[in-house]
Write an enzyme that holds these catalytic residues in place. Structure first.
Site, short mmCIF file in Angstrom:
data_model
loop_
_atom_site.label_atom_id
_atom_site.label_comp_id
_atom_site.label_asym_id
_atom_site.label_seq_id
_atom_site.Cartn_x
_atom_site.Cartn_y
_atom_site.Cartn_z
N ASP A 158 -3.70 -7.15 6.23
CA ASP A 158 -5.19 -6.51 5.82
C ASP A 158 -6.01 -7.99 5.70
OD1 ASP A 158 -7.40 -5.30 5.58
OD2 ASP A 158 -6.71 -4.08 3.66
N LYS A 217 5.27 -13.83 1.46
CA LYS A 217 5.33 -14.75 0.29
C LYS A 217 6.59 -14.58 -0.27
CE LYS A 217 2.66 -17.18 -2.53
NZ LYS A 217 2.55 -18.72 -2.23
N TYR A 274 0.86 -1.22 0.00
CA TYR A 274 0.05 0.00 0.04
C TYR A 274 0.86 1.44 0.03
CZ TYR A 274 -3.91 -3.10 1.35
OH TYR A 274 -4.81 -4.12 1.63
N ASP A 301 -9.17 -9.54 8.40
CA ASP A 301 -10.36 -9.94 8.05
C ASP A 301 -10.84 -11.47 8.27
OD1 ASP A 301 -10.83 -6.98 7.38
OD2 ASP A 301 -12.04 -7.40 5.61
N ASP A 307 -0.30 -18.04 2.05
CA ASP A 307 -1.32 -18.98 1.76
C ASP A 307 -1.48 -20.08 2.70
OD1 ASP A 307 1.07 -19.64 0.89
OD2 ASP A 307 0.54 -20.26 -1.30
MG MG Z 1 -9.63 -4.70 5.51
#
Ligand code: MG
Ligand code: NAI
Length: 360
Positions: A251, A194, A141, A255, A227
């Site tokens: 992020d 990763k 980001y 969630d 993963d």
């Molecule tokens: Mg989020």
């Protein structure tokens, strides 16, 4: 006499305002009826967001950060509404604040509350409780890149979206995560990357993790690919204690964690500038939920629990614990919004939490 804290509130869009009001009511109730006439917190509200954008062509004023800088903490709802493209609303407000104030450590506890059904098998009988620590200032980001060549024939446009990993940025979040792990009984930290596929930034991250780990021999440190970590969240969550990952990966994982705990509406988060050069920001993990906005049934627990994290940050740990205990007592008594299988409204939950605050 308790200190008076100045908190800036940015409710934002959709259910952002609804859950922020709910959390404010709970914190204000902490001191209602006490001998102290002073409220604990002085709230100053800013009406920035997608409606502000419609009037001013920007998500917040040009000097928005300067207006926020002097506060003890920031309390944020959610941003995003169908009238404004999501990348404009997010970059114009939430990311502008996080990056502008270098709130580089995003802490997201995954808390399994009593009485809340989890999609995980046997969640009630397993001791599940972990924290996702998200690098919050760079990584995927970083906002570096661009789009060009729309003038080319056919589908000729090109977009570049680069990730940025700095040694300093990786090291500070990894060190922060080790400190959090050290403060918990299990002292276990897992780093997530990763690095098999992303061979530059994430290999550097892995190397820094291994180097910093040597300074924390009392913490059990391991690494996992993202993963595989997604699978571990579902299949072996009892193995998780503290998880540190880059901006995008954390992020997504946070969630997933809040969904496993029962709902996105439950999850709290803190965006810290650990050096305290700028105010830190507290917000639920969820977004503005346009699908349920205005119906009065948004789950306020993510926002209320974020407010408890804010109390901790302000040095009021006992008050934070009281709020958390009242939230747990509320769910244990099955006062639940529809997202977690109940039929309570946002306001019902607020009243139930406030009632239990005084019992706690
Ligand atoms: Mg989020
Ligand atoms: P969302 O988190 O708003 O909603 C996803 C689903 O979870 C929806 O079905 C919603 O009803 C449900 N949900 C979320 N919070 C809830 C709560 N407190 N109680 C009950 N149900 C809840 O994510 P979505 O739909 O992807 O995004 C909607 C808007 O929010 C977009 O504009 C997006 O950019 C923005 N967004 C903003 C964030 C922020 O400000 N921190 C974070 C995530 C999304």
């Amino acid at each position: 006499m308790t200190a008076l804290y100045r908190v800036a509130v940015v409710p934002g869009d959709g259910i952002g305002g609804e859950v922020v009001d709910a959390a404010r009511e709970v914190l204000d109730a902490l001191f209602a009826g006490s001998a102290s006439a002073e409220p604990l917190i002085k709230w100053t509200e800013f009406d920035w967001g997608s409606q502000y954008y419609a009037q001013h062509g920007r998500m917040m004023p040009e000097d928005g950060l300067e207006q926020l800088r002097g506060f003890d903490a920031l309390f944020f709802g959610a941003v995003g509404w169908p009238s404004v493209p999501d990348h404009i609303s997010l970059w114009g407000l939430r990311l502008a604040i996080c990056q502008g104030f270098d709130q580089w450590a995003n802490v997201r506890p995954v808390t399994f509350l009593p009485g809340v059904p989890s999609p995980l098998r046997d969640a009630d009988s397993r001791a599940l409780d972990w924290i996702v620590i998200r690098e919050n200032s760079e990584g995927e980001y970083a906002g570096i890149g661009g789009r060009n060549f729309t003038g080319r024939d056919g589908a000729g446009e090109v977009a570049v979206q680069s990730s940025l990993f700095t040694e300093r940025g990786c090291e500070r979040i990894i060190r922060y995560a080790f400190e959090v792990a050290r403060s918990r009984p299990r002292r276990h930290l897992t780093s997530v990357t990763k690095s098999n596929a992303q061979q530059y930034g994430m290999v550097m991250w892995d190397e820094i993790f291994a180097r910093v780990a040597k300074e924390y021999p009392d913490v059990i440190a391991d690494s996992c690919l993202v993963d595989a970590m997604a699978a571990r969240f579902v299949l072996q969550p009892e193995k998780l204690d503290v998880v540190v990952a880059s901006n995008l990966n954390a992020d997504i994982l946070s969630d997933l964690g809040s969904a496993l705990a029962g709902s996105l509406g439950l999850a709290a988060s803190a965006n810290f500038n650990p050096e305290r050069r700028t105010p830190s920001m507290f917000e639920p993990v969820h977004g503005s939920a346009p699908d349920i906005a205005g119906t009065g049934v948004a789950n306020p627990i993510g926002a209320i629990s974020s407010a408890a994290l804010m109390l901790d940050h302000l040095g009021e740990h006992e008050l934070g614990d009281r709020v958390r205990a009242a939230v747990a007592a509320t769910t244990r008594d099955r006062v639940l919004t529809p997202d977690i299988g109940g039929n309570a409204t946002t306001h019902d939950v607020v009243l139930a939490v406030i009632e239990r605050l005084h019992e706690a």
